[in-house]
Write a protein that holds these residues in place. Sequence first.
Motif, mmCIF file in Angstrom:
data_model
loop_
_atom_site.group_PDB
_atom_site.id
_atom_site.type_symbol
_atom_site.label_atom_id
_atom_site.label_comp_id
_atom_site.label_asym_id
_atom_site.label_seq_id
_atom_site.Cartn_x
_atom_site.Cartn_y
_atom_site.Cartn_z
ATOM 1 N N ASP A 74 49.448 91.085 38.767
ATOM 2 C CA ASP A 74 50.319 89.931 39.018
ATOM 3 C C ASP A 74 51.240 90.091 40.228
ATOM 4 N N VAL A 75 50.846 90.880 41.201
ATOM 5 C CA VAL A 75 51.640 91.051 42.426
ATOM 6 C C VAL A 75 51.322 89.913 43.381
ATOM 7 N N PHE A 76 52.352 89.444 44.108
ATOM 8 C CA PHE A 76 52.203 88.410 45.139
ATOM 9 C C PHE A 76 52.569 89.014 46.488
ATOM 10 N N VAL A 100 50.922 108.113 53.286
ATOM 11 C CA VAL A 100 51.976 108.175 52.277
ATOM 12 C C VAL A 100 51.797 106.989 51.323
ATOM 13 N N ASP A 101 51.780 107.266 50.015
ATOM 14 C CA ASP A 101 51.531 106.222 49.017
ATOM 15 C C ASP A 101 52.711 105.258 48.877
ATOM 16 N N THR A 102 52.368 104.024 48.591
ATOM 17 C CA THR A 102 53.339 102.976 48.286
ATOM 18 C C THR A 102 52.887 102.301 47.003
ATOM 19 N N PHE A 103 53.808 102.112 46.059
ATOM 20 C CA PHE A 103 53.485 101.502 44.769
ATOM 21 C C PHE A 103 54.233 100.181 44.624
ATOM 22 N N VAL A 104 53.465 99.137 44.316
ATOM 23 C CA VAL A 104 54.048 97.823 44.051
ATOM 24 C C VAL A 104 53.777 97.535 42.579
ATOM 25 N N LYS A 106 54.050 95.895 38.622
ATOM 26 C CA LYS A 106 53.651 94.634 37.993
ATOM 27 C C LYS A 106 54.621 93.492 38.287
ATOM 28 N N GLY A 107 54.050 92.364 38.718
ATOM 29 C CA GLY A 107 54.816 91.137 38.873
ATOM 30 C C GLY A 107 55.705 91.060 40.098
ATOM 31 N N ALA A 108 55.718 92.081 40.949
ATOM 32 C CA ALA A 108 56.568 92.060 42.147
ATOM 33 C C ALA A 108 56.057 91.007 43.130
ATOM 34 N N SER A 109 56.990 90.389 43.868
ATOM 35 C CA SER A 109 56.637 89.416 44.909
ATOM 36 C C SER A 109 57.258 89.840 46.226
ATOM 37 N N ILE A 110 56.450 89.782 47.287
ATOM 38 C CA ILE A 110 56.906 90.148 48.625
ATOM 39 C C ILE A 110 56.765 88.924 49.511
ATOM 40 N N GLY A 111 57.873 88.489 50.128
ATOM 41 C CA GLY A 111 57.888 87.275 50.931
ATOM 42 C C GLY A 111 57.191 87.403 52.273
ATOM 43 N N ALA A 112 56.983 86.250 52.902
ATOM 44 C CA ALA A 112 56.312 86.168 54.199
ATOM 45 C C ALA A 112 57.003 87.042 55.233
ATOM 46 N N ASN A 113 56.198 87.735 56.027
ATOM 47 C CA ASN A 113 56.671 88.549 57.150
ATOM 48 C C ASN A 113 57.564 89.720 56.765
ATOM 49 N N ALA A 114 57.641 90.074 55.498
ATOM 50 C CA ALA A 114 58.387 91.262 55.089
ATOM 51 C C ALA A 114 57.613 92.506 55.512
ATOM 52 N N LEU A 122 58.200 99.722 44.692
ATOM 53 C CA LEU A 122 58.827 98.435 44.437
ATOM 54 C C LEU A 122 58.719 98.168 42.947
ATOM 55 N N GLY A 123 59.860 98.105 42.279
ATOM 56 C CA GLY A 123 59.902 97.985 40.826
ATOM 57 C C GLY A 123 59.328 96.684 40.304
ATOM 58 N N LYS A 124 58.983 96.682 39.035
ATOM 59 C CA LYS A 124 58.354 95.505 38.428
ATOM 60 C C LYS A 124 59.249 94.276 38.572
ATOM 61 N N TYR A 125 58.608 93.165 38.892
ATOM 62 C CA TYR A 125 59.223 91.847 39.013
ATOM 63 C C TYR A 125 60.314 91.749 40.076
ATOM 64 N N CYS A 126 60.401 92.715 40.980
ATOM 65 C CA CYS A 126 61.374 92.581 42.070
ATOM 66 C C CYS A 126 60.925 91.445 42.985
#
Length: 191
Positions: A74-76, A100-104, A106-114, A122-126
């Motif tokens: 459910d990541v966006f 280097v690993d990056t973890f996103v 459950k449910g996290a959303s990342i906006g345009a151009n971030a 990135l913690g859940k639902y952030c």
Amino acid sequence: MDYFAHETAVIDEGAKIGKGTKIWHFTHVMPDSEIGEYCNLGQNVVISPKVKLGRNVKVQNNVSIYTGVICEDDVFLGPSMVFTNIINPRSAIVRRDEYVDTFVRKGASIGANATIICGNELGKYCLIGAGAVITKPVKPYALMVGNPAKQIGWVSEYGHRLEFDKDGVAVCPESKEKYELKDGSVAKVTP
């Protein structure tokens, strides 16, 4: 095939793609990547080797997901957002063994151009605001904006800003679910 791929998409041998996933124009899915069920990969997306996407991940246009990135369910990922996977890249120096690993979560959303600097979780639902630059780990339910990104509040699983009362309790205006702020962290209150 139990997924859809547009005729211009390139799917390399060895990529695993879940049922019901849709892969759109000019997208490249490389070998040894794993894409869960019911994902949507927009136009001009690149999925590098060993990337893992959970179930129902939405990847908007022009996103490159590099080796070392793992997204849970459910990541966006908003349009043209950016992941990195090397701390100190140099054109003349090969550092393929230094990803280097990056973890996103459950449910996290990342906006345009971030931009998400590698090595962070990135913690859940952030919720990461459009254009934000993430340089450090993000707590679950945190609302992050700016460059470098700073936390300006908390959000519910439905993405609404949470307003906490004097007892540290907030209610999502859409779902009516309750959240508790305690010791600098937020958790959903289970009934």
